[in-house]
Enzyme design. Structure first.
Site, PDB file in Angstrom:
ATOM      1  N   HIS A 217      39.846  14.595  60.044  1.00  0.00           N
ATOM      2  CA  HIS A 217      39.224  13.791  59.434  1.00  0.00           C
ATOM      3  C   HIS A 217      37.582  13.864  60.471  1.00  0.00           C
ATOM      4  CE1 HIS A 217      41.382  13.233  55.678  1.00  0.00           C
ATOM      5  NE2 HIS A 217      42.062  13.658  56.368  1.00  0.00           N
ATOM      6  N   ASP A 425      29.607  13.809  62.997  1.00  0.00           N
ATOM      7  CA  ASP A 425      30.113  12.815  61.717  1.00  0.00           C
ATOM      8  C   ASP A 425      31.717  14.679  60.726  1.00  0.00           C
ATOM      9  OD1 ASP A 425      31.129  11.247  59.449  1.00  0.00           O
ATOM     10  OD2 ASP A 425      28.839  11.641  58.683  1.00  0.00           O
TER      11      ASP A 425
HETATM   12  O1  F6P Z   1      36.484   9.407  58.096  1.00  0.00           O
HETATM   13  C1  F6P Z   1      37.240   9.044  59.446  1.00  0.00           C
HETATM   14  C2  F6P Z   1      38.091   7.314  58.451  1.00  0.00           C
HETATM   15  O2  F6P Z   1      38.250   6.654  60.122  1.00  0.00           O
HETATM   16  C3  F6P Z   1      38.820   7.280  57.714  1.00  0.00           C
HETATM   17  O3  F6P Z   1      40.044   7.187  58.327  1.00  0.00           O
HETATM   18  C4  F6P Z   1      38.938   6.084  56.887  1.00  0.00           C
HETATM   19  O4  F6P Z   1      39.364   6.356  55.847  1.00  0.00           O
HETATM   20  C5  F6P Z   1      37.415   5.840  57.100  1.00  0.00           C
HETATM   21  O5  F6P Z   1      37.094   6.658  58.378  1.00  0.00           O
HETATM   22  C6  F6P Z   1      36.905   4.555  57.112  1.00  0.00           C
HETATM   23  O6  F6P Z   1      37.525   3.854  58.224  1.00  0.00           O
HETATM   24  P1  F6P Z   1      38.938   2.676  58.516  1.00  0.00           P
HETATM   25  O7  F6P Z   1      39.587   2.809  58.203  1.00  0.00           O
HETATM   26  O8  F6P Z   1      38.616   1.421  60.320  1.00  0.00           O
HETATM   27  O9  F6P Z   1      37.609   1.438  57.656  1.00  0.00           O
END
Ligand code: F6P
Length: 531
Positions: A217, A425
């Protein structure tokens, strides 16, 4: 920059603090270096075994098993989203059903737990509690202090620590054992994101021969930076545990291929197939999206109407500039504030005619770099308001809150301009949600960083370089002044783009390629492989 040292049996790493007039050394973390996390593989309890039997019996259609670091709140489509992944996987699973396995978000004093199961509609959630040590070293450590900054090109913030990597491999092993305990021969496994890169290899080592796909992602880093990671080759090789690896953009795919060509002298064929290490891997780009009709629907809700009304009434007679971001250094928030400040400086006649509403969703708050950016934003918002504010006008409202998606739909629609200006991003779904939420008769304008994955598709936005203060200030002025006909024209093109590639089609494209990939793979080499 970090510098390990030893004080009284504890290892500390020192970080250069660039803020302020002096560069001060301060402790970066403080853990017992010689105490690695305990790594026992959790036993599946009797209660869980009963749940597993039920799971396996639940109709013998091939199931989709999604694995991600976190399992999000799937109970309502309105849950405040903590990122694109949660939104995307929740949406994908609700359509087709299946199993979603990941960390529960809980840190426990014992070792990692076996999965706890819960069924919500067609989806079975399997949540694992992680030991405190693993949360610290795997999640806060390797995932968010090593891979995240490195993949976002912040080598200055990247911690290269062996104990982080050990914990990362441990947790991937824990997840692999949990999956092996309930996977059925026809199930398709879809692994998500940088937290779980080695999971495919761990599953193969346990003899799991199902189709396994992986989607990243976040962006794939430039080779020159990626090779600063100790054991970078092992991380890449572990991707060969998958049948299909997906990236957000063509740029990411190119960076990945560049690594192969330059470091390993290997080249994918024109379909994206790579033959290496006795296995065949398909690598392609699949830009993630949203389901635009869902956003339109949420926009009709009471909460959306209410938030629309409140934002408009609170800014009556003024243009509303909006930002919605996780509080993360990759999102370029200090740069956005600086651009807004520059806009007010450059165009004094605009003071009092526009306000910036920045919603900052708290994120990874145990990681020091995240606390730093949060502190910086509060201070900067105060400085801007102190410098430009008037009795009847506060230039910048900064809220550190998460709003439900229905309320957000109303806030997006109320805004005249949305600033999505990350420094780097993977995709950025806020940009797409903003477009989907607009009034077709009077749409707002999107200012989008050229460094967001979304910029590859959303070319009708005002594309900016977030490091270029002057350009961003001018883009704000241009967006505010944009005639209705141009706004409508740009919005129509952007909206058509979003509608062409929805979240459903993203999932279908990936699953189609994953299902097809098995036939072409080297069956003989499907078992264990190691380096
Ligand atoms: O989009 C990247 C990401 O790390 C996702 O895997 C995750 O849902 C989001 O950002 C939020 O991050 P975290 O789970 O560390 O709060």
């Amino acid at each position: 920059m970090s510098n390990p040292g030893s004080i009284g049996g504890l290892t500390v790493a020192w970080r250069l603090n660039a803020a302020g007039p002096f560069r001060v050394l301060r402790p970066y973390r403080n853990v017992e270096a010689t105490a690695p996390c305990r790594t026992s593989i959790p036993e599946v309890s009797k209660q869980s075994r009963v749940a597993l039997v039920k799971l396996a019996k639940g109709g013998r259609m091939p199931r989709l098993i999604v694995v991600s670091n976190r399992v999000a709140d799937i109970h309502s489509s309105n849950a405040a989203s903590s990122g694109g992944l949660a939104l995307a996987m929740g949406g994908a699973l609700k359509e087709e059903g299946g199993v979603w396995l990941g960390w529960s978000g809980k840190a426990i004093d014992e070792d990692d737990s076996p999965p706890h199961f819960e069924t919500v509609g067609k989806v079975t959630l399997a949540r694992i509690d992680l030991s405190r040590c693993h949360v610290d070293e795997y999640y806060n450590g390797y995932a968010n202090r090593t891979l995240w900054p490195l993949f976002h090109h912040r080598t200055d913030l990247t911690a290269y620590e062996q104990s982080f990597r050990d914990a990362y491999l441990d947790v991937n092993r824990t997840f692999a054992h949990a999956i092996r305990s309930f996977v059925q021969p026809d199930d398709v496994i879809w692994v998500q994101d940088y937290h779980l890169i080695p999971l495919g290899r761990e599953l193969r080592a346990l003899g799991v021969d199902n189709r396994i796909g992986f989607f990243l992602h976040i962006p794939w880093p430039a080779r020159e930076l990626f090779v600063t990671l100790p054991q970078h080759a092992d991380l890449v090789w572990s991707l060969f545990g998958y049948d299909l690896v997906g990236f957000q953009t063509d740029k990411d795919l190119k960076a990945f291929c560049d690594y192969f060509e330059t470091e390993l002298g290997a080249q994918p064929d024109e379909d994206g197939l790579m033959d290496l290490f006795g296995r065949r891997l398909l690598a392609r780009s699949y830009p993630i999206s949203i389901n635009p009709s869902e956003m339109v629907e949420l926009g009709r809700s009471e909460n959306a109407q209410e938030s629309f009304r409140r934002v408009r009434e609170g800014n009556a007679g003024r243009k509303i500039l909006l930002g919605v971001d996780r509080i993360d250094y990759s999102k370029g928030l200090p740069h956005k504030f600086a651009a807004f400040s520059r806009f007010l400086e450059r165009f004094p006649e605009r003071r009092g005619t526009a306000s910036l509403l920045q919603i900052g969703q708290p994120s990874r708050s145990l990681v020091e770099e995240y606390q730093d950016v949060g502190d910086e934003l509060v201070a900067e918002a105060g400085r801007i308001n102190g410098r430009f504010g008037k009795l009847d006008w506060m230039p910048l409202a900064y809220h550190t809150q998460s709003y439900g998606r229905d309320a957000l739909a109303g806030i997006y629609r109320a805004a005249d301009v949305c600033l999505v200006t990350p420094l780097r991003d993977g995709m950025n779904l806020v940009a797409k949600e903003f477009i989907a939420a607009q009034d077709p008769e009077d749409p707002g304008v999107l200012i989008l960083s050229r460094f967001a994955g979304a910029a590859e598709q959303l070319t009708e936005a005002l594309l900016v370089n977030p490091y270029d203060n002057e350009q961003c200030a001018e883009a704000i002025a241009q967006a505010i002044d944009m005639p209705l006909t141009e706004r409508i024209e740009r919005w129509r093109t952007l909206n058509a783009t979003i509608n062409r590639s929805s979240l459903s089609s993203w999932k279908e494209d990936f699953m189609h390629d994953l299902r097809a990939s098995k036939d072409g793979r080297h069956e003989a080499a499907a078992g264990v492989f190691s380096f």
